[in-house]
Design an enzyme around this catalytic site. Sequence first.
Site, PDB file in Angstrom:
ATOM      1  N   ARG A 195       7.244  45.153  52.680  1.00 55.66           N
ATOM      2  CA  ARG A 195       7.470  43.800  52.188  1.00 55.66           C
ATOM      3  C   ARG A 195       8.811  43.752  51.465  1.00 55.66           C
ATOM      4  O   ARG A 195       9.124  44.641  50.683  1.00 55.66           O
ATOM      5  CB  ARG A 195       6.359  43.363  51.222  1.00 55.66           C
ATOM      6  CG  ARG A 195       5.049  42.940  51.891  1.00 55.66           C
ATOM      7  CD  ARG A 195       5.197  41.665  52.712  1.00 55.66           C
ATOM      8  NE  ARG A 195       3.954  41.236  53.318  1.00 55.66           N
ATOM      9  CZ  ARG A 195       3.520  41.612  54.532  1.00 55.66           C
ATOM     10  NH1 ARG A 195       4.234  42.442  55.260  1.00 55.66           N
ATOM     11  NH2 ARG A 195       2.370  41.159  55.009  1.00 55.66           N
ATOM     12  N   GLU A 205      12.530  36.263  52.451  1.00 57.66           N
ATOM     13  CA  GLU A 205      12.269  35.941  53.841  1.00 57.66           C
ATOM     14  C   GLU A 205      11.957  34.458  54.014  1.00 57.66           C
ATOM     15  O   GLU A 205      11.218  33.930  53.185  1.00 57.66           O
ATOM     16  CB  GLU A 205      11.049  36.778  54.275  1.00 57.66           C
ATOM     17  CG  GLU A 205      11.217  37.409  55.616  1.00 57.66           C
ATOM     18  CD  GLU A 205      10.143  38.450  55.863  1.00 57.66           C
ATOM     19  OE1 GLU A 205      10.254  39.569  55.324  1.00 57.66           O
ATOM     20  OE2 GLU A 205       9.215  38.116  56.583  1.00 57.66           O
ATOM     21  N   HIS A 240      11.350  40.873  60.765  1.00 56.20           N
ATOM     22  CA  HIS A 240       9.926  41.153  60.488  1.00 56.20           C
ATOM     23  C   HIS A 240       9.116  41.283  61.785  1.00 56.20           C
ATOM     24  O   HIS A 240       8.245  40.450  62.066  1.00 56.20           O
ATOM     25  CB  HIS A 240       9.337  40.062  59.578  1.00 56.20           C
ATOM     26  CG  HIS A 240       8.097  40.518  58.861  1.00 56.20           C
ATOM     27  ND1 HIS A 240       7.691  39.995  57.658  1.00 56.20           N
ATOM     28  CD2 HIS A 240       7.165  41.454  59.178  1.00 56.20           C
ATOM     29  CE1 HIS A 240       6.562  40.574  57.271  1.00 56.20           C
ATOM     30  NE2 HIS A 240       6.217  41.468  58.190  1.00 56.20           N
TER      31      HIS A 240
HETATM   32  C1  GLV Z   1       2.829  42.330  58.659  1.00 61.72           C
HETATM   33  O1  GLV Z   1       3.790  42.299  57.951  1.00 61.72           O
HETATM   34  C2  GLV Z   1       1.511  42.564  58.201  1.00 61.72           C
HETATM   35  O2  GLV Z   1       1.285  42.638  56.985  1.00 61.72           O
HETATM   36  O3  GLV Z   1       0.624  42.673  59.042  1.00 61.72           O
END
Ligand code: GLV
Length: 325
Positions: A243, A272, A290
């Site tokens: 993250r 983001e 991502h």
């Molecule tokens: C993606 O970032 C997830 O948390 O599945």
Amino acid sequence: MPEPHVFLTRPLSERVMRGARESLPAELRVHAGIDGPPSRESLLEGSRGASGIITMLTEKIDEEVLEAAGPQLRVVANVAVGFDNIDVEAAGRRGVIVTNTPGVLDEATADLTLALILSIARRVVEADRFVRTGRPWIWGPQSFVGLDLSAGATLGIVGLGRIGMATARRAHAFGMKLLATGRRATSQEAVRLGVEAVNLEQLLARSDAVSLHCPLTRETRHLIGAQELATMRKGSYLINTARGPLVDEESLADALESGHLAGAGLDVHEYEPQVNERLRRMEQVVVLPHIGSAGAATRDAMGTMAVKNVAEVLLGRPPLTAVAL
Ligand code: GLV
Ligand code: GLV
């Protein structure tokens, strides 16, 4: 009162949609926009009167959404393993179950982590960009020289859980030495892979590449800031597929600019979908939008799991993967 429905915030693959229509014991209403997530207004509107919400990590499910949904709401299913977009405590106070999708995306995310490690260590993206300039080139003994993973390079895995372990297996196969923090750092499998369990400070000081695999919580926000970056080895790399807010991006940009860090591979971003302007301009940084779990089979498995979680709760049974409070 109209019949409660299940609100899905983004259309998923055809396969998942078919499964959802067949298995959900309630009408499925899907946010129609194909270009992006629902606006805040559409999210509140779609949630109104829902008994279940299937949401993406781009939607903030907070007190206001839970309130808008109403008292018949029983479950919020995230199509992601991370659930920092959901106010789990607020859901708990209302008796709303929150679920995520652990396990099914470990391999895909670890694949992408290795892709980033290889990309920055062997300067793949930078070299590709160079070739595309059309400038003449010839093989050179010192051209695009990077880090050999197999010559004893050390990978530090911050938060050795499921995804961290899948990453460790791959890095081990590439000949890397492994350091780790986290709940599985002393497990049998970690021992078999030669993982050395260390604290964060030791990990940062001894790794050639540091990869983050911990969830985002109040405690882990800016886990990697100016001080931690200064602790990292000169010429080392930072990889983040977890993250964005785990890293203080401005401090990271400083550390790269000064040459203290040799590169960074970032699949996730502090603000983001905004990507830090300074990082975006640096040759030694690979930035991705991502896509850690973006394998077709993985995305199907995530969607299917979220749908099953909702179906189970609406049928009065426990969900497969509830998030612990
Ligand atoms: C993606 O970032 C997830 O948390 O599945
Ligand atoms: C590289 O292509 C080599 O042959 O060394």
